[in-house]
Scaffold this motif. Structure first.
Motif, PDB file in Angstrom:
ATOM      1  N   SER A 157       0.741  -1.339  -0.017  1.00 28.43           N
ATOM      2  CA  SER A 157      -0.080   0.058  -0.123  1.00 28.43           C
ATOM      3  C   SER A 157       0.842   1.424   0.011  1.00 28.43           C
ATOM      4  N   PHE A 158       2.111   1.063   0.026  1.00 26.86           N
ATOM      5  CA  PHE A 158       3.102   2.174  -0.031  1.00 26.86           C
ATOM      6  C   PHE A 158       2.837   3.247  -1.152  1.00 26.86           C
ATOM      7  N   PRO A 159       2.731   2.593  -2.394  1.00 30.15           N
ATOM      8  CA  PRO A 159       2.744   3.438  -3.572  1.00 30.15           C
ATOM      9  C   PRO A 159       1.201   4.487  -3.257  1.00 30.15           C
ATOM     10  N   THR A 160       0.121   3.651  -2.701  1.00 35.16           N
ATOM     11  CA  THR A 160      -1.157   4.716  -2.711  1.00 35.16           C
ATOM     12  C   THR A 160      -0.601   5.582  -1.778  1.00 35.16           C
ATOM     13  N   LEU A 161       0.039   5.357  -0.468  1.00 30.40           N
ATOM     14  CA  LEU A 161       0.207   6.576   0.455  1.00 30.40           C
ATOM     15  C   LEU A 161       1.093   7.533  -0.292  1.00 30.40           C
ATOM     16  N   GLU A 162       2.120   7.269  -1.054  1.00 31.03           N
ATOM     17  CA  GLU A 162       2.969   8.319  -1.688  1.00 31.03           C
ATOM     18  C   GLU A 162       1.878   9.026  -2.727  1.00 31.03           C
ATOM     19  N   GLN A 163       1.150   8.421  -3.331  1.00 29.93           N
ATOM     20  CA  GLN A 163       0.347   9.439  -3.933  1.00 29.93           C
ATOM     21  C   GLN A 163      -0.828  10.290  -3.315  1.00 29.93           C
ATOM     22  N   VAL A 164      -1.127   9.854  -1.964  1.00 26.64           N
ATOM     23  CA  VAL A 164      -2.159  10.462  -1.175  1.00 26.64           C
ATOM     24  C   VAL A 164      -1.315  11.687  -0.524  1.00 26.64           C
ATOM     25  N   ALA A 165      -0.162  11.225  -0.180  1.00 27.33           N
ATOM     26  CA  ALA A 165       0.913  12.191   0.385  1.00 27.33           C
ATOM     27  C   ALA A 165       1.354  13.422  -0.353  1.00 27.33           C
ATOM     28  N   LYS A 166       1.495  13.080  -1.554  1.00 24.69           N
ATOM     29  CA  LYS A 166       1.900  14.128  -2.654  1.00 24.69           C
ATOM     30  C   LYS A 166       0.606  14.964  -2.663  1.00 24.69           C
ATOM     31  N   GLU A 167      -0.693  14.609  -2.931  1.00 26.82           N
ATOM     32  CA  GLU A 167      -2.040  15.248  -2.970  1.00 26.82           C
ATOM     33  C   GLU A 167      -2.158  16.471  -1.900  1.00 26.82           C
ATOM     34  N   CYS A 168      -1.545  15.575  -0.385  1.00 22.64           N
ATOM     35  CA  CYS A 168      -1.923  16.510   0.771  1.00 22.64           C
ATOM     36  C   CYS A 168      -1.007  17.519   0.710  1.00 22.64           C
ATOM     37  N   LYS A 169       0.357  17.203   0.441  1.00 24.48           N
ATOM     38  CA  LYS A 169       1.190  18.432   0.263  1.00 24.48           C
ATOM     39  C   LYS A 169       0.855  19.416  -0.623  1.00 24.48           C
ATOM     40  N   ARG A 170       0.200  19.253  -1.937  1.00 23.09           N
ATOM     41  CA  ARG A 170      -0.429  20.364  -2.614  1.00 23.09           C
ATOM     42  C   ARG A 170      -1.381  20.924  -2.154  1.00 23.09           C
ATOM     43  N   LEU A 171      -2.203  20.450  -1.250  1.00 26.05           N
ATOM     44  CA  LEU A 171      -3.170  20.876  -0.528  1.00 26.05           C
ATOM     45  C   LEU A 171      -2.978  21.569   0.516  1.00 26.05           C
ATOM     46  N   ASN A 172      -1.836  21.586   1.219  1.00 28.64           N
ATOM     47  CA  ASN A 172      -1.088  21.839   2.524  1.00 28.64           C
ATOM     48  C   ASN A 172      -2.044  21.372   3.428  1.00 28.64           C
ATOM     49  N   LYS A 173      -2.112  20.078   3.492  1.00 25.41           N
ATOM     50  CA  LYS A 173      -3.103  19.505   4.248  1.00 25.41           C
ATOM     51  C   LYS A 173      -2.103  18.397   5.243  1.00 25.41           C
ATOM     52  N   PRO A 174      -2.182  18.045   6.417  1.00 25.76           N
ATOM     53  CA  PRO A 174      -1.166  17.235   7.092  1.00 25.76           C
ATOM     54  C   PRO A 174      -1.708  15.796   6.908  1.00 25.76           C
ATOM     55  N   ILE A 175      -0.672  15.107   6.846  1.00 23.62           N
ATOM     56  CA  ILE A 175      -1.213  13.543   6.643  1.00 23.62           C
ATOM     57  C   ILE A 175      -0.381  12.547   7.753  1.00 23.62           C
ATOM     58  N   TYR A 176      -0.893  11.862   8.402  1.00 16.69           N
ATOM     59  CA  TYR A 176      -0.274  11.053   9.192  1.00 16.69           C
ATOM     60  C   TYR A 176      -0.550   9.453   8.919  1.00 16.69           C
ATOM     61  N   ALA A 177       0.451   8.728   8.984  1.00 18.49           N
ATOM     62  CA  ALA A 177       0.231   7.257   8.573  1.00 18.49           C
ATOM     63  C   ALA A 177       0.311   6.275   9.903  1.00 18.49           C
ATOM     64  N   TYR A 178      -0.617   5.471  10.063  1.00 16.62           N
ATOM     65  CA  TYR A 178      -0.528   4.467  11.057  1.00 16.62           C
ATOM     66  C   TYR A 178       0.695   3.643  10.884  1.00 16.62           C
ATOM     67  N   PHE A 179       1.500   3.220  11.848  1.00 20.38           N
ATOM     68  CA  PHE A 179       2.471   2.473  11.764  1.00 20.38           C
ATOM     69  C   PHE A 179       2.455   1.285  12.644  1.00 20.38           C
ATOM     70  N   LEU A 180       1.864   0.240  12.194  1.00 20.11           N
ATOM     71  CA  LEU A 180       1.805  -0.797  13.151  1.00 20.11           C
ATOM     72  C   LEU A 180       3.006  -1.770  13.068  1.00 20.11           C
ATOM     73  N   VAL A 181       3.641  -2.072  14.248  1.00 20.64           N
ATOM     74  CA  VAL A 181       4.555  -2.810  14.463  1.00 20.64           C
ATOM     75  C   VAL A 181       4.460  -4.389  14.977  1.00 20.64           C
ATOM     76  N   GLY A 182       4.767  -5.393  14.317  1.00 16.26           N
ATOM     77  CA  GLY A 182       4.445  -6.628  14.805  1.00 16.26           C
ATOM     78  C   GLY A 182       5.627  -7.177  15.763  1.00 16.26           C
ATOM     79  N   THR A 183       5.235  -7.845  16.715  1.00 16.44           N
ATOM     80  CA  THR A 183       6.088  -8.262  17.734  1.00 16.44           C
ATOM     81  C   THR A 183       5.667  -9.769  17.984  1.00 16.44           C
ATOM     82  N   PRO A 184       6.455 -10.455  18.780  1.00 15.87           N
ATOM     83  CA  PRO A 184       5.979 -11.971  19.294  1.00 15.87           C
ATOM     84  C   PRO A 184       4.952 -11.771  20.208  1.00 15.87           C
TER      85      PRO A 184
END
Length: 241
Positions: A157-184
């Motif tokens: 899904s990273f390529p989708t995030l890249e496109q959305v982030a690029k558009e948010c930057k154009r719109l001057n709109k903050p974007i935050y990504a969930y970063f779920l880390v797997g552990t045992p």
């Protein structure tokens, strides 16, 4: 890049916040996740903002649990206390009772708060997912939201995030990504959530480096593994700005 921690409120939420306050720029506070009653995400956020005014505090705001009067009342409290925003979503089905659908969409909730409740400073954001088409995702990002949360981040899904982030930057709109880390320790929790992981503990720094400069911040979590959270946050310190 801002490092927020996903914060699941418990009776000991003030103690838990104090333990990691120096490792985070703020908290994304959950709202009775999975439909089980928990301390109100908005109420907890008001307390955290009062205690840590320099931190970014944004609760998830689930409409399925709330009628319009409560929606307005909680949002006004957050507005008065200086909470940074509400991330509005219809959310999970409640474990007890039936979903409240008087506000039928996140957009209807947003417009109700702006038009009827007349918030002054509180920012309103939405949750986006790569499970929808890129056209639909971009269209929603361009709508009248103040900020964006991107869910279900993984390699594919990273390529989708890249496109959305690029558009948010154009719109001057903050974007935050969930970063779920797997552990045992959080295998069962992650399976219950049903989300893909963005990294393992061994790849936290490698994956975060790709996000640095792309998004305004990440919402980092080891989903139920408190010790893992601390280790993960230590690894992420080099990316804070």
């Amino acid at each position: 890049m801002k490092i927020l921690n996903e914060f699941v409120p418990t009776r000991k939420f003030l103690k838990l916040a104090n333990e990691i306050k120096d490792l985070v720029d703020g908290w994304n506070v959950t709202d009775s996740a999975a439909g089980f009653p928990a301390p109100s995400g908005t109420a907890v956020s008001c307390v955290l903002k009062s205690k840590y005014p320099d931190k970014i505090i944004v609760p998830i705001f689930i409409l399925h649990y709330k009628g319009p009067v409560e929606v307005g009342g909680l949002a006004l409290a957050a507005d008065i206390m200086g909470v940074d925003g509400l991330a509005i979503t219809m959310g999970d089905v409640p474990k007890y009772g039936e979903p409240i659908k008087m506000l039928k969409s996140s957009e209807e909730g947003r417009d109700f708060l702006r038009t009827n409740v007349k918030l002054k400073n509180l920012k309103l954001g939405c949750l986006l997912t790569a499970r929808r088409s890129i056209e639909d995702t971009l269209a929603r990002a361009r709508a009248a939201w103040d900020f964006i949360y991107f869910m279900r981040l993984e390699d594919k899904s990273f390529p989708t995030l890249e496109q959305v982030a690029k558009e948010c930057k154009r719109l001057n709109k903050p974007i935050y990504a969930y970063f779920l880390v797997g552990t045992p320790k959080n295998v069962d929790t992650v399976k219950m959530i049903g989300w893909p992981t963005a990294a393992t503990m061994d790849t936290v720094e490698e994956k975060a480096a790709k996000l640095d400069g792309l998004v305004d911040g990440i919402i980092a979590t080891c989903a139920g593994d408190a010790e893992g959270d601390k280790e993960m946050l230590e690894k992420l310190q080099k990316f804070r700005s």
